[in-house]
Design a protein around this motif. Structure first.
Motif, mmCIF file in Angstrom:
data_model
loop_
_atom_site.group_PDB
_atom_site.id
_atom_site.type_symbol
_atom_site.label_atom_id
_atom_site.label_comp_id
_atom_site.label_asym_id
_atom_site.label_seq_id
_atom_site.Cartn_x
_atom_site.Cartn_y
_atom_site.Cartn_z
ATOM 1 N N LEU A 257 0.854 -1.190 0.000
ATOM 2 C CA LEU A 257 0.000 0.000 0.000
ATOM 3 C C LEU A 257 0.888 1.238 0.000
ATOM 4 O O LEU A 257 1.526 1.564 1.008
ATOM 5 C CB LEU A 257 -0.909 0.014 1.233
ATOM 6 N N THR A 258 0.956 1.910 -1.153
ATOM 7 C CA THR A 258 1.718 3.153 -1.258
ATOM 8 C C THR A 258 0.932 4.232 -0.513
ATOM 9 O O THR A 258 -0.277 4.347 -0.688
ATOM 10 C CB THR A 258 1.908 3.527 -2.736
ATOM 11 N N VAL A 259 1.606 5.008 0.332
ATOM 12 C CA VAL A 259 0.896 5.952 1.195
ATOM 13 C C VAL A 259 1.064 7.401 0.750
ATOM 14 O O VAL A 259 2.059 7.765 0.127
ATOM 15 C CB VAL A 259 1.301 5.797 2.686
ATOM 16 N N GLY A 260 0.054 8.200 1.076
ATOM 17 C CA GLY A 260 0.065 9.613 0.741
ATOM 18 C C GLY A 260 -0.990 10.348 1.549
ATOM 19 O O GLY A 260 -1.653 9.765 2.419
ATOM 20 N N PHE A 261 -1.149 11.607 1.247
ATOM 21 C CA PHE A 261 -2.115 12.470 1.920
ATOM 22 C C PHE A 261 -3.010 13.111 0.875
ATOM 23 O O PHE A 261 -2.567 13.380 -0.240
ATOM 24 C CB PHE A 261 -1.395 13.577 2.708
ATOM 25 N N ALA A 262 -4.258 13.397 1.232
ATOM 26 C CA ALA A 262 -5.177 14.060 0.316
ATOM 27 C C ALA A 262 -4.912 15.564 0.298
ATOM 28 O O ALA A 262 -4.722 16.182 1.349
ATOM 29 C CB ALA A 262 -6.620 13.796 0.741
ATOM 30 N N ASP A 263 -4.885 16.133 -0.916
ATOM 31 C CA ASP A 263 -4.793 17.589 -1.021
ATOM 32 C C ASP A 263 -6.202 18.178 -0.881
ATOM 33 O O ASP A 263 -7.159 17.445 -0.612
ATOM 34 C CB ASP A 263 -4.093 18.009 -2.324
ATOM 35 N N THR A 264 -6.345 19.486 -1.065
ATOM 36 C CA THR A 264 -7.649 20.117 -0.871
ATOM 37 C C THR A 264 -8.696 19.644 -1.876
ATOM 38 O O THR A 264 -9.885 19.758 -1.632
ATOM 39 C CB THR A 264 -7.540 21.659 -0.944
ATOM 40 N N GLY A 265 -8.255 19.073 -3.001
ATOM 41 C CA GLY A 265 -9.180 18.542 -3.996
ATOM 42 C C GLY A 265 -9.454 17.059 -3.830
ATOM 43 O O GLY A 265 -10.162 16.463 -4.631
ATOM 44 N N GLY A 266 -8.868 16.444 -2.793
ATOM 45 C CA GLY A 266 -9.068 15.018 -2.562
ATOM 46 C C GLY A 266 -8.133 14.125 -3.348
ATOM 47 O O GLY A 266 -8.264 12.906 -3.320
ATOM 48 N N ASN A 267 -7.164 14.712 -4.052
ATOM 49 C CA ASN A 267 -6.180 13.932 -4.804
ATOM 50 C C ASN A 267 -5.052 13.479 -3.888
ATOM 51 O O ASN A 267 -4.666 14.208 -2.969
ATOM 52 C CB ASN A 267 -5.597 14.760 -5.949
#
Length: 123
Positions: free
Chosen positions: A96-106
């Motif tokens: 599972l590659t991890v990340g954070f959502a930006d203000t647009g949900g990307n």
């Protein structure tokens, strides 16, 4: 368990430090990135090199909205390497590659700000 991507959401329930240690998050370098148009959400198929202890693993990552495959080769990313493999359409995702959502949900990828050895564990 519901994952809330709202930055104003309160923290999840407290967990023991031992529970945190069970989640094995490592750094790897993307060696292959390809479009995955069959996925329900804009995704890319990644092959990530986690070094000699883990080797190369595949990941389906919902990052196509912000990243082009050619721009990802050689980039270090963080991933959970000890979840069971998961079938994503016709593709078997091994990490599972991890990340954070930006203000647009990307999804914005999570990575160290300086190079570290592939396979390094988050602590």
């Amino acid at each position: 368990m519901h994952l809330d991507h709202d930055p104003a959401a309160p923290p999840c329930e407290p967990i023991a430090f031992g529970d945190f240690l069970k989640v094995d998050i490592r750094i790897g370098t993307i060696v292959v990135a390809e479009p995955y148009p069959e996925a329900r959400k804009p995704s890319l198929k990644l092959r990530i090199d986690f070094g000699p202890g883990i080797g190369e693993k595949k990941s389906s990552a919902q990052i196509a909205a912000l990243y082009r495959p050619d721009d990802l080769i050689g980039r270090q990313v963080a991933a959970v390497v000890n979840f069971p493999p998961r079938q994503i359409g016709k593709f078997m995702s091994e990490v599972l590659t991890v990340g954070f959502a930006d203000t647009g949900g990307n999804v914005v990828l999570f990575a160290p700000d300086r190079p570290v050895p592939n396979g390094s564990r988050l602590f």
